[in-house]
Design a protein around this motif. Structure first.
Motif, short mmCIF file in Angstrom:
data_model
loop_
_atom_site.label_atom_id
_atom_site.label_comp_id
_atom_site.label_asym_id
_atom_site.label_seq_id
_atom_site.Cartn_x
_atom_site.Cartn_y
_atom_site.Cartn_z
N TYR A 234 0.84 -1.20 0.00
CA TYR A 234 0.00 0.00 0.00
C TYR A 234 0.87 1.25 0.00
CZ TYR A 234 -3.95 -2.94 1.55
OH TYR A 234 -4.92 -3.89 1.66
N THR A 235 0.26 2.36 -0.37
CA THR A 235 0.82 3.68 -0.09
C THR A 235 0.04 4.25 1.08
OG1 THR A 235 1.54 4.10 -2.36
CG2 THR A 235 1.15 6.01 -0.96
N VAL A 236 0.76 4.76 2.09
CA VAL A 236 0.12 5.29 3.29
C VAL A 236 0.13 6.81 3.23
CG1 VAL A 236 0.07 5.30 5.80
CG2 VAL A 236 0.94 3.29 4.57
N VAL A 261 -7.79 4.16 -4.83
CA VAL A 261 -8.80 3.42 -4.07
C VAL A 261 -8.35 3.36 -2.61
CG1 VAL A 261 -10.01 1.22 -3.79
CG2 VAL A 261 -9.39 2.03 -6.08
N VAL A 262 -9.24 3.74 -1.69
CA VAL A 262 -8.96 3.67 -0.26
C VAL A 262 -9.33 2.28 0.24
CG1 VAL A 262 -9.51 4.59 2.02
CG2 VAL A 262 -9.33 6.14 0.05
N PHE A 263 -8.34 1.53 0.73
CA PHE A 263 -8.59 0.19 1.24
C PHE A 263 -8.81 0.19 2.75
CE2 PHE A 263 -6.73 -0.64 -2.84
CZ PHE A 263 -7.35 -1.80 -3.28
N ILE A 280 -3.82 3.31 0.47
CA ILE A 280 -4.38 3.44 -0.88
C ILE A 280 -3.55 2.69 -1.90
CG2 ILE A 280 -5.33 5.73 -0.31
CD1 ILE A 280 -3.07 6.92 -2.09
N ARG A 281 -4.17 2.41 -3.02
CA ARG A 281 -3.49 1.94 -4.23
C ARG A 281 -4.13 2.62 -5.43
NH1 ARG A 281 -4.17 -4.25 -2.64
NH2 ARG A 281 -2.35 -4.55 -1.27
N HIS A 282 -3.41 2.69 -6.49
CA HIS A 282 -3.98 3.19 -7.73
C HIS A 282 -5.00 2.18 -8.24
CE1 HIS A 282 -4.12 4.79 -11.88
NE2 HIS A 282 -3.80 5.93 -11.29
N MET A 283 -5.88 2.61 -9.13
CA MET A 283 -6.90 1.71 -9.66
C MET A 283 -6.32 0.47 -10.31
SD MET A 283 -10.01 3.93 -11.27
CE MET A 283 -10.70 2.41 -11.91
N ASP A 284 -5.07 0.56 -10.79
CA ASP A 284 -4.45 -0.61 -11.40
C ASP A 284 -3.89 -1.58 -10.37
OD1 ASP A 284 -2.20 0.68 -10.43
OD2 ASP A 284 -1.36 1.15 -12.39
N GLY A 285 -4.10 -1.28 -9.07
CA GLY A 285 -3.68 -2.18 -8.00
C GLY A 285 -2.28 -1.90 -7.47
N CYS A 286 -1.60 -0.90 -8.02
CA CYS A 286 -0.21 -0.63 -7.63
C CYS A 286 -0.13 0.57 -6.68
CB CYS A 286 0.63 -0.33 -8.86
SG CYS A 286 0.73 -1.70 -10.03
#
Length: 425
Positions: A234-236, A261-263, A280-286
């Motif tokens: 994730y990115t925090v 996307v907020v997980f 979070i991650r980008h919509m592409d999952g990264c």
């Protein structure tokens, strides 16, 4: 190609099936805490659902004091009451009905007197402004204006007339030295005003930092950090700033529009400071993969928070509505050297209920004698100052109200907004 199209249709139908099998479940608890209401939302995890919930709560004029967000689709939000005063009678426009108004969107370089010129043009074109919201930030301006035909109060649908309105407003926006793009758009579609303003400001790149020294000074009370959590993928994002209404909406809206996307998330705003943390991650999952992208997220979140900051003196106008009222009021502002940094315009029945934040042309505080001169010209009982520096009148006492009944009525509206009940009182 046919196989690919068929696969996309299957994916769409599968997503719809998941949502039908897992309809949203909402519980509203007024008993657990005497000072707040606990709302629990459990739903299928689809993109934008978090923003939809926050948007509904924001439109109901509720403050989110604490929230926990998890990617399993479950959210907990603790809501506190917002004070009843004039400022919240002038509620933001929210979502407008396409059948009642014509929508005008404007963005471009801000300058003193711009709002006066815009409203003057609309008056000359026989357009009545029934609602509007204007934001300025980093020398840029964005506004959403709702108009009707002066003659009959209906939406304006004639293509030639709409094209003329759009073109003349574009001339006003460009002025004689516009160095970046100015935009005007006219439509009859519905929109959520404040989300649209965020999108317009973002598209206009108001997050670009032009003055590094000023940007550093402004960040003393606002801190945004973005770091990668490698082991979890994730990115925090951590955010700390003075708390204010609609802060959560502004940050979630920005992350969503930036395609993140907020997980998971934690929001605490039980004092003067607000703390927000998002995984979070980008919509592409990264997660975020470059320093440039990390800086862009920081600057965009900072801009999203600052757009709604109330720079200047707050002026509240309440009077009988009439065609040309806004044109006259903003002309008086301009003639007295006032610049509007933010505005909320609403019409309630026959009453115009408007809020303006003003500075002088250089962005500095306005002298008290200038404010009083403006008030005398417009009307002392019509235009009031809501600022301790300028107003010596004692604050009005708020009437007593039942916290339980307040939350019961708004809880019903919340459930109705999500489509979980058929009617609300």
């Amino acid at each position: 190609m046919d196989c690919w199209s068929s696969s996309l249709r299957v994916d769409d139908e599968f997503k719809k099936l998941v949502i039908r099998m897992n309809p949203p479940r909402v519980t509203v608890d007024n008993a657990s805490d005497k000072k707040a209401t606990l709302i629990k939302v459990d739903s299928a995890n689809k993109r934008g659902s978090l923003l939809e919930v926050v948007q509904v709560l924001t439109d109901l004029n509720l403050i989110i004091r604490r929230a926990y967000i998890s990617s399993d689709g479950e959210w907990f939000m603790s809501l506190g009451p917002r004070g009843h005063s004039f400022r919240f009678l002038a509620r933001s426009v929210g979502v407008q009905s396409a059948s009642e108004h014509t929508t005008i969107e404007l963005s471009g370089r801000d300058r003193p007197g711009l709002l006066s010129e815009v409203f003057a043009v609309l008056t000359d074109l026989k357009c009545n402004v029934v609602a509007a919201e204007v934001w300025t930030h980093n020398s840029r301006m964005a506004s959403v204006v709702y108009i009707t035909d002066e003659a009959n109060g209906s939406p304006i649908n004639d293509p030639d007339r709409l094209a003329n309105i759009k073109q003349l407003l574009l001339y006003v926006l460009k002025g004689d030295r516009e160095w970046r793009s100015a935009n005007s758009a006219v439509s009859v579609g519905s929109t959520h005003t404040q989300r649209r303003l965020h999108q317009m400001m973002y598209a206009d790149r108001d997050y670009d930092v032009q003055n590094v020294d000023n940007a550093t000074t402004e960040r003393t009370k606002l801190l945004v950090t973005v770091e990668n959590c490698v082991e979890k993928g994730y990115t925090v994002v951590n955010l700390s700033c003075p708390d204010r209404p609609k802060l959560l909406f502004d940050t979630v809206c920005t992350l969503t529009d930036m395609q993140y996307v907020v997980f998971h998330g934690t929001i605490i705003a039980e004092g003067p400071e607000a703390q927000q943390e998002y995984y979070i991650r980008h919509m592409d999952g990264c997660p975020i993969s470059s320093e440039a992208e990390r800086q862009r997220v920081i600057h965009c979140l900072e801009a999203a928070i600052k757009r709604r900051e109330s720079e200047g003196i707050r002026l509240e106008l309440c009077s009988d509505d009439r065609v040309g009222l806004l044109s006259d009021v903003t002309r008086i502002f301009r003639e007295n050297g006032l610049s509007v940094t933010r505005a909320e315009v609403t019409t309630r029945g026959t009453q115009a209920v408007n809020v303006f934040y003003v500075t002088d042309a250089s962005g500095s505080p306005v002298k008290s004698e200038t404010i009083e001169a403006v008030r005398k010209e417009i009307g002392l009982t019509i235009l009031r100052v809501k600022d301790d520096t300028y107003s010596s009148s004692p604050p009005q006492e708020m009437g007593r109200f039942s916290l339980g009944s307040l939350f019961r009525s708004r809880s019903e509206k919340f459930l109705y907004s999500l489509g979980l009940i058929k009617s609300c009182s």
